[in-house]
Design an enzyme around this catalytic site. Structure first.
Site, PDB file in Angstrom:
ATOM      1  N   GLU A  13      53.131  25.853  35.826  1.00  0.00           N
ATOM      2  CA  GLU A  13      53.802  26.656  36.854  1.00  0.00           C
ATOM      3  C   GLU A  13      54.464  25.759  37.892  1.00  0.00           C
ATOM      4  O   GLU A  13      55.643  25.909  38.227  1.00  0.00           O
ATOM      5  CB  GLU A  13      52.787  27.561  37.570  1.00  0.00           C
ATOM      6  CG  GLU A  13      52.210  28.684  36.734  1.00  0.00           C
ATOM      7  CD  GLU A  13      50.908  28.301  36.049  1.00  0.00           C
ATOM      8  OE1 GLU A  13      50.723  27.106  35.738  1.00  0.00           O
ATOM      9  OE2 GLU A  13      50.090  29.206  35.814  1.00  0.00           O
TER      10      GLU A  13
ATOM     11  N   LYS B 111      47.136  18.788  42.103  1.00  0.00           N
ATOM     12  CA  LYS B 111      46.163  17.708  41.902  1.00  0.00           C
ATOM     13  C   LYS B 111      46.502  16.938  40.627  1.00  0.00           C
ATOM     14  O   LYS B 111      46.568  15.721  40.618  1.00  0.00           O
ATOM     15  CB  LYS B 111      44.746  18.292  41.816  1.00  0.00           C
ATOM     16  CG  LYS B 111      43.691  17.232  41.602  1.00  0.00           C
ATOM     17  CD  LYS B 111      42.288  17.795  41.548  1.00  0.00           C
ATOM     18  CE  LYS B 111      41.318  16.678  41.180  1.00  0.00           C
ATOM     19  NZ  LYS B 111      39.942  17.137  41.039  1.00  0.00           N
TER      20      LYS B 111
ATOM     21  N   HIS C  23      40.980  52.560  54.252  1.00  0.00           N
ATOM     22  CA  HIS C  23      41.839  53.645  53.763  1.00  0.00           C
ATOM     23  C   HIS C  23      42.229  53.422  52.311  1.00  0.00           C
ATOM     24  O   HIS C  23      43.146  54.061  51.813  1.00  0.00           O
ATOM     25  CB  HIS C  23      43.079  53.748  54.656  1.00  0.00           C
ATOM     26  CG  HIS C  23      42.725  54.005  56.092  1.00  0.00           C
ATOM     27  ND1 HIS C  23      42.528  55.282  56.590  1.00  0.00           N
ATOM     28  CD2 HIS C  23      42.464  53.160  57.114  1.00  0.00           C
ATOM     29  CE1 HIS C  23      42.188  55.197  57.865  1.00  0.00           C
ATOM     30  NE2 HIS C  23      42.135  53.922  58.212  1.00  0.00           N
TER      31      HIS C  23
ATOM     32  N   LYS D 165      44.847  27.636  29.332  1.00  0.00           N
ATOM     33  CA  LYS D 165      46.064  26.819  29.487  1.00  0.00           C
ATOM     34  C   LYS D 165      46.481  26.241  28.134  1.00  0.00           C
ATOM     35  O   LYS D 165      47.658  26.206  27.795  1.00  0.00           O
ATOM     36  CB  LYS D 165      45.807  25.654  30.446  1.00  0.00           C
ATOM     37  CG  LYS D 165      45.725  26.037  31.909  1.00  0.00           C
ATOM     38  CD  LYS D 165      45.543  24.780  32.739  1.00  0.00           C
ATOM     39  CE  LYS D 165      45.088  25.082  34.142  1.00  0.00           C
ATOM     40  NZ  LYS D 165      44.705  23.907  34.908  1.00  0.00           N
TER      41      LYS D 165
ATOM     42  N   GLU E 264      35.871  30.937  40.368  1.00  0.00           N
ATOM     43  CA  GLU E 264      36.114  29.768  39.515  1.00  0.00           C
ATOM     44  C   GLU E 264      34.873  28.874  39.519  1.00  0.00           C
ATOM     45  O   GLU E 264      34.599  28.174  38.549  1.00  0.00           O
ATOM     46  CB  GLU E 264      37.350  28.988  40.015  1.00  0.00           C
ATOM     47  CG  GLU E 264      38.075  28.244  38.916  1.00  0.00           C
ATOM     48  CD  GLU E 264      39.481  27.805  39.297  1.00  0.00           C
ATOM     49  OE1 GLU E 264      40.455  28.368  38.784  1.00  0.00           O
ATOM     50  OE2 GLU E 264      39.613  26.871  40.114  1.00  0.00           O
TER      51      GLU E 264
ATOM     52  N   GLY F 292      40.062  20.994  43.068  1.00  0.00           N
ATOM     53  CA  GLY F 292      41.265  21.722  43.500  1.00  0.00           C
ATOM     54  C   GLY F 292      40.950  22.796  44.530  1.00  0.00           C
ATOM     55  O   GLY F 292      41.631  22.925  45.551  1.00  0.00           O
ATOM     56  N   ARG F 293      39.888  23.572  44.296  1.00  0.00           N
ATOM     57  CA  ARG F 293      39.574  24.675  45.213  1.00  0.00           C
ATOM     58  C   ARG F 293      38.857  24.194  46.470  1.00  0.00           C
ATOM     59  O   ARG F 293      38.467  25.015  47.312  1.00  0.00           O
ATOM     60  CB  ARG F 293      38.778  25.768  44.491  1.00  0.00           C
ATOM     61  CG  ARG F 293      37.565  25.298  43.722  1.00  0.00           C
ATOM     62  CD  ARG F 293      37.046  26.407  42.795  1.00  0.00           C
ATOM     63  NE  ARG F 293      35.961  25.982  41.915  1.00  0.00           N
ATOM     64  CZ  ARG F 293      36.130  25.394  40.736  1.00  0.00           C
ATOM     65  NH1 ARG F 293      37.337  25.127  40.305  1.00  0.00           N
ATOM     66  NH2 ARG F 293      35.096  25.062  39.985  1.00  0.00           N
TER      67      ARG F 293
HETATM   68  O1  F6P Z   1      43.282  27.535  37.919  1.00  0.00           O
HETATM   69  C1  F6P Z   1      42.883  26.351  37.317  1.00  0.00           C
HETATM   70  C2  F6P Z   1      43.236  25.173  38.172  1.00  0.00           C
HETATM   71  O2  F6P Z   1      42.895  24.051  37.457  1.00  0.00           O
HETATM   72  C3  F6P Z   1      42.549  25.227  39.534  1.00  0.00           C
HETATM   73  O3  F6P Z   1      41.267  24.728  39.500  1.00  0.00           O
HETATM   74  C4  F6P Z   1      43.501  24.455  40.369  1.00  0.00           C
HETATM   75  O4  F6P Z   1      43.296  24.701  41.727  1.00  0.00           O
HETATM   76  C5  F6P Z   1      44.823  24.971  39.856  1.00  0.00           C
HETATM   77  O5  F6P Z   1      44.618  25.108  38.463  1.00  0.00           O
HETATM   78  C6  F6P Z   1      46.004  24.099  40.132  1.00  0.00           C
HETATM   79  O6  F6P Z   1      45.838  22.822  39.589  1.00  0.00           O
HETATM   80  P1  F6P Z   1      46.693  21.606  40.094  1.00  0.00           P
HETATM   81  O7  F6P Z   1      46.415  21.400  41.530  1.00  0.00           O
HETATM   82  O8  F6P Z   1      46.272  20.443  39.244  1.00  0.00           O
HETATM   83  O9  F6P Z   1      48.144  21.947  39.867  1.00  0.00           O
END
Ligand code: F6P
Length: 522
Positions: free
Chosen positions: A190, A184, A360, A489, A329, A243-244
């Site tokens: 990452e 987003k 199990h 972050k 979250e 995002g979620r």
């Molecule tokens: O985990 C924090 C977060 O901001 C989430 O809300 C989001 O889904 C994820 O990082 C990834 O963010 P992005 O889609 O901006 O890479």
């Protein structure tokens, strides 16, 4: 704008909360009660929750006091509900049957892209790079509908640990591989680092136009462009999609490439049906609201610290992390919209595993552990394979049996009779029976999908979204921000610079962090 509640007082000071809590404590779990709600094709059995007429009345009053209807209206009409970031959370607009122009045209572009790729039999491999909300929904849908294999091999890379991207690219033919970068913000460390490794991999293989093999999915198209993504290969969504809550957007492009474009239409239709149900069903028959209310009873009144998710469906294993992000979250907050500490426990830990594996692994704790946890069982009435008798019947039986054991338990007398019948000497039988009795009275929900389809999965995910929203309204918290994650972050960025020697050691570190930063930077 003032977003606070009219009552500036704490939740536990509200008369409506006090009545609710009293009624909840007094309400029994009646093992002879049957209450199955119908919602968007799903059957939601809430029989194994505390219920009484006073609790039902107190729920109505509490929802009124928390202005539930006004907040629901705000959510569903795209007004600001994410008040700390001053934006809407209008994921429901993505699944409207006739969405607004910008949504419809992006859906069309995405479908055209997938149809062309399918027609040309292009991209044997898709590497989906994203994390959190840009990852879990896609993993869930690909596993749910592609469990028996797909003609495109799909791999997921989310972790900053580069073993993940190494593994994601290993053995693939770069000429046949599409890299999907889903973020987003298009700034997540990452994702951007992994995308860079993938780009280098394409270039290293001599691909002349690597960006032709990269798709960007983002709400920040400018950042994607600056990174090099082609406009024709960039699919957008919007700031007002959290995002979620983004699986309903272009984020699902990999889903469409993996398990078919029609999957998306089905999911959107099922989710929309749940939106309609949430918007119109009376409180007592409203499945998301009822799940929310029993969740609040279990967490804030009875003090259960966690909620277990037990999908009795191998294909739905990723439902657990998907719901962990959605619930934790969203509800991992303890300050209300007035800026006050919420004085009752809020969002529970969410955990789980697909049944029957879970039986199990940790079900012993659910049956006889000292804490216990409410459980959401999810199961499909019909399987999509041909082994109903040999497999599906067993799966259904196990699901019902575990739930019944938690609900009805086994009394000392029953256990004693069992032990006697097995021929144990009386003294030994009395001792053994104490170990074999179950207290019972442990609450659960049973959510039954007629079968797993895009429609029913869409409805299921929307059911949880609206449950989470309703709980946030009751607790008075904002379910759409995640400031805690953002803080982590920022700290990670600073420490990364220190470890790389690009910044001096931060004097503000605690002793242990300072020690390890020194050790790790060598
Ligand atoms: O985990 C924090 C977060 O901001 C989430 O809300 C989001 O889904 C994820 O990082 C990834 O963010 P992005 O889609 O901006 O890479």
């Amino acid at each position: 704008m003032n977003y606070s509640y009219p009552e500036a007082s704490r939740l536990s000071n509200l008369e409506s909360w006090q009545h609710f809590a009293q009624a909840a404590k007094a309400a029994p779990i009646d093992s002879q009660r049957l209450c199955v709600l119908k919602a968007a094709g799903l059957l939601v059995d809430i029989s194994a929750q505390r219920a009484s007429e006073p609790l039902a009345q107190a729920t109505e009053t509490l929802l009124q006091a928390r202005q539930f209807e006004a907040w629901r209206e705000r959510l569903l009409t795209g007004q600001v509900v994410n008040v700390t970031e001053d934006r809407a959370a209008w994921h429901t607009a993505l699944r409207a049957p006739a969405p607004v122009h910008e949504v419809a045209s992006e859906q069309q572009r995405m479908m055209d892209f997938v149809r062309l790729a399918d027609a040309e039999r292009k991209w044997r491999n898709v590497v989906h790079i994203g994390i959190g909300g840009s990852d879990w929904g896609v993993r869930l849908t690909v596993a749910a509908f592609g469990y028996a294999g797909t003609w495109r091999q799909v791999r997921f890379v989310s972790n900053i640990d580069s073993h993940a991207i190494e593994s994601g690219l290993a053995g693939l033919d770069p000429n046949e591989t599409l890299i999907v970068v889903s973020s987003k913000s298009f700034t997540t460390t990452e994702t951007m680092q992994n995308a860079q490794r993938a780009l280098e991999w394409l270039k290293g293989a001599g691909i002349q136009k690597p960006y032709n093999q990269v798709v960007a999915i983002t709400a920040n198209p400018q950042a994607a462009r600056e990174w090099g993504a082609l406009a024709s290969h960039t699919f957008v969504f919007w700031e007002w999609v959290g995002g979620r809550f983004s699986i309903w957007s272009s984020v699902a492009l990999t889903t469409a490439l993996a398990v078919g474009i029609e999957t998306l239409a089905g999911m959107l239709a099922g989710a929309h049906a749940m939106d309609e149900h949430f918007a119109t069903a009376p409180v007592g028959e409203n499945a998301p609201v009822q799940l929310a209310v029993s969740g609040v009873v279990n967490r804030s009144v009875l003090g259960y610290g966690s909620l277990n998710i037990a999908p009795y469906d191998f294909r739905l294993g990723y439902l657990v992390p998907y719901l962990q992000q959605l619930e934790m979250e969203s509800l991992g907050k303890s300050v209300d919209l007035n800026g006050n500490a919420v004085d009752v426990p809020t969002g529970p830990v969410v955990w789980g595993m697909a049944g029957t594996d879970a039986q199990h692994t940790f079900f012993q704790w659910l049956h006889q552990g000292s804490d216990g946890a409410p459980v959401d069982f999810v199961v499909c009435q019909e399987a999509s394979h041909g082994w109903r008798e040999a497999h599906h019947t067993h799966l259904l039986a196990n699901c019902l049996a575990q739930r019944q054991a938690m609900l009805t338990g086994k009394s000392y007398e029953q256990a004693l009779q069992e032990c006697r019948a097995e021929g144990h000497a009386e003294e030994h039988a009395q001792w053994l029976a104490k170990h074999r009795m179950h207290t019972g009275g442990r609450s659960s929900n049973l959510i039954v999908l007629p079968r797993l389809s895009p429609y029913t999965l869409g409805a299921l995910l929307a059911l949880y979204e609206h449950k989470v929203f309703t709980q946030a309204v009751i607790w008075g918290i904002n379910p759409f921000d995640q400031w805690g994650v953002e803080y982590g972050k920022v700290l990670a960025k600073g420490i990364t610079q220190e470890l790389k020697g690009q910044a001096p050691l931060n004097g503000g570190h605690d002793a242990s962090t300072r020690y390890w930063v020194e050790v790790f930077r060598g």
